[in-house]
Design a protein around this motif. Sequence first.
Motif, short mmCIF file in Angstrom:
data_model
loop_
_atom_site.label_atom_id
_atom_site.label_comp_id
_atom_site.label_asym_id
_atom_site.label_seq_id
_atom_site.Cartn_x
_atom_site.Cartn_y
_atom_site.Cartn_z
N GLN A 110 2.73 14.30 -14.14
CA GLN A 110 1.39 14.90 -14.61
C GLN A 110 1.78 16.54 -14.25
O GLN A 110 1.77 17.18 -15.41
CB GLN A 110 0.31 13.59 -14.38
N GLU A 111 1.45 16.60 -12.81
CA GLU A 111 2.09 18.21 -13.07
C GLU A 111 3.67 18.76 -13.83
O GLU A 111 3.17 19.98 -14.33
CB GLU A 111 2.45 18.45 -11.32
N GLN A 112 4.66 18.33 -13.83
CA GLN A 112 6.08 18.38 -14.44
C GLN A 112 5.33 18.39 -15.91
O GLN A 112 5.80 19.14 -16.67
CB GLN A 112 7.03 17.43 -14.31
N ARG A 113 4.50 17.66 -16.13
CA ARG A 113 4.73 17.08 -18.30
C ARG A 113 3.79 18.50 -18.54
O ARG A 113 3.53 19.34 -19.37
CB ARG A 113 3.86 16.21 -18.19
N ALA A 160 3.23 21.27 -16.96
CA ALA A 160 4.00 22.41 -16.61
C ALA A 160 5.06 22.67 -17.39
O ALA A 160 5.59 24.11 -18.04
CB ALA A 160 5.24 22.43 -15.25
N ILE A 161 5.87 21.35 -18.41
CA ILE A 161 6.64 21.22 -19.75
C ILE A 161 5.96 21.99 -20.86
O ILE A 161 5.94 22.44 -21.62
CB ILE A 161 7.23 20.01 -19.53
N GLN A 162 4.31 21.94 -21.05
CA GLN A 162 3.95 22.10 -21.70
C GLN A 162 3.63 23.75 -22.51
O GLN A 162 3.82 23.65 -22.89
CB GLN A 162 2.25 20.87 -21.77
N ALA A 163 3.43 23.83 -20.36
CA ALA A 163 2.94 25.45 -20.53
C ALA A 163 4.29 25.73 -21.25
O ALA A 163 4.13 27.22 -21.76
CB ALA A 163 1.68 25.81 -19.06
N LEU A 164 5.45 25.89 -20.76
CA LEU A 164 6.81 26.45 -21.51
C LEU A 164 7.13 25.96 -22.90
O LEU A 164 7.17 27.31 -22.89
CB LEU A 164 8.15 26.13 -20.63
N SER A 165 6.34 24.95 -23.55
CA SER A 165 6.72 24.84 -24.44
C SER A 165 6.10 25.98 -25.40
O SER A 165 6.18 25.69 -26.36
CB SER A 165 6.10 23.57 -24.81
N ALA A 166 4.72 26.05 -25.02
CA ALA A 166 3.85 27.07 -25.25
C ALA A 166 3.90 28.24 -24.96
O ALA A 166 2.29 28.71 -24.70
CB ALA A 166 2.97 26.42 -26.37
N PRO A 167 4.50 28.72 -24.38
CA PRO A 167 3.56 30.07 -23.40
C PRO A 167 3.65 30.89 -24.22
O PRO A 167 3.18 31.36 -25.44
CB PRO A 167 5.11 30.26 -22.72
N LEU A 168 2.11 32.33 -22.99
CA LEU A 168 1.66 32.86 -23.89
C LEU A 168 1.50 34.38 -23.56
O LEU A 168 1.53 34.18 -22.27
CB LEU A 168 -0.15 32.71 -23.55
N ILE A 169 2.18 35.10 -24.20
CA ILE A 169 3.19 35.81 -23.60
C ILE A 169 2.06 37.72 -24.47
O ILE A 169 2.07 37.08 -25.98
CB ILE A 169 4.86 36.81 -24.25
N GLU A 170 1.94 38.84 -24.03
CA GLU A 170 1.09 39.41 -24.36
C GLU A 170 2.30 40.96 -24.22
O GLU A 170 2.93 41.48 -23.40
CB GLU A 170 0.07 40.20 -23.10
N VAL A 219 1.13 -0.86 -0.14
CA VAL A 219 -0.09 0.30 0.01
C VAL A 219 0.71 1.29 0.32
O VAL A 219 0.71 2.40 -0.68
CB VAL A 219 -0.98 0.21 1.10
N LYS A 220 2.32 1.41 0.98
CA LYS A 220 3.04 2.82 0.93
C LYS A 220 3.66 2.47 -0.28
O LYS A 220 3.62 3.72 -1.17
CB LYS A 220 4.15 2.09 2.09
N SER A 221 3.77 1.67 -1.40
CA SER A 221 4.24 1.42 -2.49
C SER A 221 3.50 2.05 -3.65
O SER A 221 4.13 3.20 -4.09
CB SER A 221 5.18 0.01 -3.07
N GLN A 222 2.45 1.68 -3.48
CA GLN A 222 1.39 1.95 -4.53
C GLN A 222 1.00 3.82 -3.98
O GLN A 222 1.13 4.55 -5.04
CB GLN A 222 0.25 1.31 -4.52
N ALA A 223 0.66 3.78 -3.04
CA ALA A 223 0.70 5.35 -2.64
C ALA A 223 2.24 6.61 -2.94
O ALA A 223 1.89 7.46 -3.82
CB ALA A 223 -0.01 6.03 -0.73
N GLU A 224 3.15 5.83 -2.83
CA GLU A 224 4.07 6.48 -3.43
C GLU A 224 5.17 6.60 -5.44
O GLU A 224 4.85 7.64 -5.60
CB GLU A 224 5.30 5.63 -2.77
N LEU A 225 3.76 5.37 -5.60
CA LEU A 225 3.91 5.28 -6.85
C LEU A 225 2.82 6.35 -7.89
O LEU A 225 2.81 7.08 -8.73
CB LEU A 225 3.67 4.20 -8.09
N GLU A 226 1.22 6.94 -7.19
CA GLU A 226 0.63 7.06 -7.33
C GLU A 226 1.11 8.74 -7.42
O GLU A 226 1.04 9.57 -7.86
CB GLU A 226 -0.27 7.27 -6.43
N HIS A 227 1.68 9.32 -5.90
CA HIS A 227 2.13 10.36 -5.65
C HIS A 227 3.02 11.20 -6.87
O HIS A 227 3.35 12.09 -8.01
CB HIS A 227 3.39 10.46 -4.50
N GLN A 228 4.25 9.68 -7.27
CA GLN A 228 5.39 9.91 -8.64
C GLN A 228 4.95 10.60 -9.79
O GLN A 228 4.95 11.00 -10.78
CB GLN A 228 5.98 9.12 -8.93
N LEU A 229 3.67 9.60 -9.69
CA LEU A 229 2.26 9.31 -10.97
C LEU A 229 2.34 11.50 -11.40
O LEU A 229 1.99 11.59 -12.41
CB LEU A 229 1.53 8.35 -11.70
#
Length: 369
Positions: A242-245, A247-257, A228-238
Amino acid sequence: MTADALSEYFEHCPGLLFIASADGVIDRCSRSLARRFESRLSEAATLASLAADGERETVEAFLGALAETDEAVTCVFGVPDQAGGTTKVRCEARRSSTGSIHGTLEPVAATGAGSAELEIRQTLLRTVMDTLDIVLWAVDPTGKFVFHEGKALATAGLTPGQFLGMNVFDIYPPAATAPIQEALYGTASHYKSEVHGVNWETWNIPLKNEAGVTEYCAGLTLDITATVKSQAELEHQLQTIQEQRRAIQALSAPLIEVWDKVLTVPLIGVLDDEQTNKLIERLLAEVSRSGAAYVILDLTGVEALDTSIASHILRLLASLRLLGVEGLVTGVSPYVAQTMVGLGVELGSVGTHRNLRDALRHCMRALLG
């Protein structure tokens, strides 16, 4: 009971019955016992002489215990049989007021391959309980523990056999014991729970007799805390990935005024369907919020182009056009330009400029009149 009735009882009773003197001399035995151990019985047969060599001390200790109490006493010893093997018997007897011993013999296990197999099973069971993080237990129909063993008991702060004789329905709340009650009614169950600060996976199995009546609920409970602990750690890593992904997607196409009513979108890397859809969603929302009249797509960071990426760019420009926003393309490298021509991609009426400065100058002239 008359002497004739007693004789008839000993003649026809299927049990291995005997009456012996205080020192263990067998005065009378049932016909079944005489047939079963005929080779060991003689005119002066004793309980000790029935026993195999090396086990007579067990019988003598048994007789000594009988001499000191009027309660029933039990022992187990081996008796050589006519087939040349040894039959383990359970002897239970009680001393009468006259000093005679009244008892029964009951075979408990066969020797040879059968007992070897039983011994192997018992050894394997003990090895499993001592090695794996499990608890094996059983309760009778009233809920009383009749078996309670396993290495995982220590994890819960318990000791083997600690609950023996105690009632499971008194120890745990109804919500935790409902599956056990169902098993006692004949329905097996499998579930996960958290008890004693430990995560468990449990199988409840009804043990039925030949008549189909449930006599016990047997349980196998596995400590899955580490899983259960390993699964929770894996879900946290995933989730982190996803959050990093995102962020990367936002950085790869930032909107600048870059100017009043002018947005620029530097495109970096490769665009796929998911990235394009999210970019369109973000860009249209920002256009609506800021009231932008121009959007500059800067392709300086796009090193390679294929039909898929080109179609995504055209779809993005078409979405802007539907909102009355002029889309401009800038930063097209010679390689990307050759690729677009080779693929037959036409930007049509979309304005293109050498670099971001030229595109911005075009927008400023249009806005300032």
